[in-house]
Design a protein around this motif. Structure first.
Motif, PDB file in Angstrom:
ATOM      1  N   ASP A  88      63.476 -50.759 -44.915  1.00 47.44           N
ATOM      2  CA  ASP A  88      63.612 -50.888 -43.463  1.00 47.44           C
ATOM      3  C   ASP A  88      63.094 -49.687 -42.684  1.00 47.44           C
ATOM      4  O   ASP A  88      63.647 -49.325 -41.648  1.00 47.44           O
ATOM      5  N   GLY A  89      62.059 -49.052 -43.181  1.00 45.24           N
ATOM      6  CA  GLY A  89      61.455 -47.946 -42.455  1.00 45.24           C
ATOM      7  C   GLY A  89      62.305 -46.691 -42.404  1.00 45.24           C
ATOM      8  O   GLY A  89      62.018 -45.798 -41.623  1.00 45.24           O
ATOM      9  N   GLU A  90      63.348 -46.618 -43.220  1.00 44.43           N
ATOM     10  CA  GLU A  90      64.152 -45.406 -43.300  1.00 44.43           C
ATOM     11  C   GLU A  90      63.426 -44.379 -44.163  1.00 44.43           C
ATOM     12  O   GLU A  90      62.558 -44.725 -44.965  1.00 44.43           O
ATOM     13  N   PHE A  91      63.831 -43.131 -43.990  1.00 45.64           N
ATOM     14  CA  PHE A  91      63.259 -42.057 -44.793  1.00 45.64           C
ATOM     15  C   PHE A  91      64.368 -41.179 -45.334  1.00 45.64           C
ATOM     16  O   PHE A  91      65.375 -40.955 -44.667  1.00 45.64           O
ATOM     17  N   VAL A  92      64.158 -40.693 -46.549  1.00 48.38           N
ATOM     18  CA  VAL A  92      65.038 -39.686 -47.128  1.00 48.38           C
ATOM     19  C   VAL A  92      64.162 -38.537 -47.606  1.00 48.38           C
ATOM     20  O   VAL A  92      62.966 -38.713 -47.862  1.00 48.38           O
ATOM     21  N   HIS A  93      64.744 -37.363 -47.667  1.00 45.49           N
ATOM     22  CA  HIS A  93      64.069 -36.213 -48.250  1.00 45.49           C
ATOM     23  C   HIS A  93      64.794 -35.881 -49.545  1.00 45.49           C
ATOM     24  O   HIS A  93      66.022 -35.817 -49.583  1.00 45.49           O
ATOM     25  N   LEU A  94      64.024 -35.699 -50.595  1.00 44.82           N
ATOM     26  CA  LEU A  94      64.562 -35.337 -51.897  1.00 44.82           C
ATOM     27  C   LEU A  94      64.209 -33.894 -52.208  1.00 44.82           C
ATOM     28  O   LEU A  94      63.102 -33.442 -51.902  1.00 44.82           O
ATOM     29  N   ARG A  95      65.125 -33.206 -52.818  1.00 52.86           N
ATOM     30  CA  ARG A  95      64.844 -31.884 -53.381  1.00 52.86           C
ATOM     31  C   ARG A  95      64.941 -32.060 -54.887  1.00 52.86           C
ATOM     32  O   ARG A  95      66.010 -32.291 -55.440  1.00 52.86           O
ATOM     33  N   ILE A  96      63.793 -31.978 -55.549  1.00 56.97           N
ATOM     34  CA  ILE A  96      63.692 -32.203 -56.993  1.00 56.97           C
ATOM     35  C   ILE A  96      63.350 -30.888 -57.668  1.00 56.97           C
ATOM     36  O   ILE A  96      62.439 -30.183 -57.235  1.00 56.97           O
ATOM     37  N   TYR A  97      64.061 -30.574 -58.730  1.00 54.98           N
ATOM     38  CA  TYR A  97      63.799 -29.348 -59.486  1.00 54.98           C
ATOM     39  C   TYR A  97      63.100 -29.712 -60.793  1.00 54.98           C
ATOM     40  O   TYR A  97      63.545 -30.597 -61.520  1.00 54.98           O
ATOM     41  N   LYS A  98      61.991 -29.032 -61.068  1.00 54.18           N
ATOM     42  CA  LYS A  98      61.266 -29.211 -62.329  1.00 54.18           C
ATOM     43  C   LYS A  98      61.319 -27.896 -63.088  1.00 54.18           C
ATOM     44  O   LYS A  98      60.861 -26.866 -62.605  1.00 54.18           O
ATOM     45  N   ASP A  99      61.893 -27.941 -64.272  1.00 52.02           N
ATOM     46  CA  ASP A  99      62.115 -26.760 -65.095  1.00 52.02           C
ATOM     47  C   ASP A  99      60.829 -26.360 -65.827  1.00 52.02           C
ATOM     48  O   ASP A  99      60.116 -27.213 -66.337  1.00 52.02           O
ATOM     49  N   PHE A 100      60.536 -25.077 -65.845  1.00 52.94           N
ATOM     50  CA  PHE A 100      59.391 -24.571 -66.610  1.00 52.94           C
ATOM     51  C   PHE A 100      59.671 -24.593 -68.102  1.00 52.94           C
ATOM     52  O   PHE A 100      58.784 -24.807 -68.910  1.00 52.94           O
ATOM     53  N   THR A 101      60.909 -24.319 -68.494  1.00 55.40           N
ATOM     54  CA  THR A 101      61.206 -24.074 -69.906  1.00 55.40           C
ATOM     55  C   THR A 101      61.849 -25.240 -70.629  1.00 55.40           C
ATOM     56  O   THR A 101      61.872 -25.262 -71.837  1.00 55.40           O
ATOM     57  N   ASP A 102      62.373 -26.224 -69.938  1.00 55.62           N
ATOM     58  CA  ASP A 102      63.110 -27.313 -70.576  1.00 55.62           C
ATOM     59  C   ASP A 102      62.229 -28.549 -70.722  1.00 55.62           C
ATOM     60  O   ASP A 102      62.633 -29.655 -70.389  1.00 55.62           O
ATOM     61  N   GLY A 103      61.029 -28.358 -71.193  1.00 51.30           N
ATOM     62  CA  GLY A 103      60.118 -29.476 -71.384  1.00 51.30           C
ATOM     63  C   GLY A 103      59.647 -30.118 -70.091  1.00 51.30           C
ATOM     64  O   GLY A 103      59.193 -31.242 -70.079  1.00 51.30           O
ATOM     65  N   GLY A 104      59.796 -29.397 -68.982  1.00 43.66           N
ATOM     66  CA  GLY A 104      59.361 -29.936 -67.706  1.00 43.66           C
ATOM     67  C   GLY A 104      60.280 -31.010 -67.155  1.00 43.66           C
ATOM     68  O   GLY A 104      59.869 -31.821 -66.335  1.00 43.66           O
ATOM     69  N   ASN A 105      61.530 -31.026 -67.617  1.00 42.26           N
ATOM     70  CA  ASN A 105      62.487 -32.008 -67.113  1.00 42.26           C
ATOM     71  C   ASN A 105      62.686 -31.863 -65.619  1.00 42.26           C
ATOM     72  O   ASN A 105      62.641 -30.771 -65.084  1.00 42.26           O
TER      73      ASN A 105
END
Length: 124
Positions: A88-105
């Protein structure tokens, strides 16, 4: 501490183009946010990986969950701030963390409702 820092810098240099945050972010210094960029396939894949967590945190399910744009921040890994269009045209902002050392999880750090006009900025 110094040895860990040297190792981390060497690791970042060694992986080069393997991490999209390094492509075209020459002015992006550790800790600062990059300029806003259109979302790409890599960003959409990360968004899909955290969709269920975002839905759980918001208490709502979405059929549409499309990454529109993103900014990145190099920390002890990478924070991605992503504007996502949902139903329905809504928006959310996500803050995603990508680890350098944990296989890029990747993991979802935070999610908030915003409007389409809301600038993509740092948030907790």
């Amino acid at each position: 501490m110094f040895i860990k820092l040297v190792f981390a810098i060497g690791f970042i240099i060694a992986i080069g183009d393997a991490w999209p945050v390094t492509q075209g972010d020459h002015e992006n210094k550790a800790g600062g946010l990059s300029d806003s960029k259109p979302a790409n396939e890599h960003i959409q894949h990360m968004v899909e990986n955290v969709k269920s967590d975002a839905q759980r945190q918001l208490g709502k399910e979405f059929e549409v969950f499309n990454a529109i744009e993103y900014r990145s921040q190099i920390v002890n890994g990478v924070n991605y701030f992503v504007k996502v269009q949902v139903d329905d045209g809504e928006f959310v902002h996500l803050r995603i963390y990508k680890d350098f050392t944990d296989g890029g999880n990747v993991s979802l750090s935070s999610v908030k409702h915003f409007t389409s006009e809301s600038p993509l900025e740092y948030f907790e």
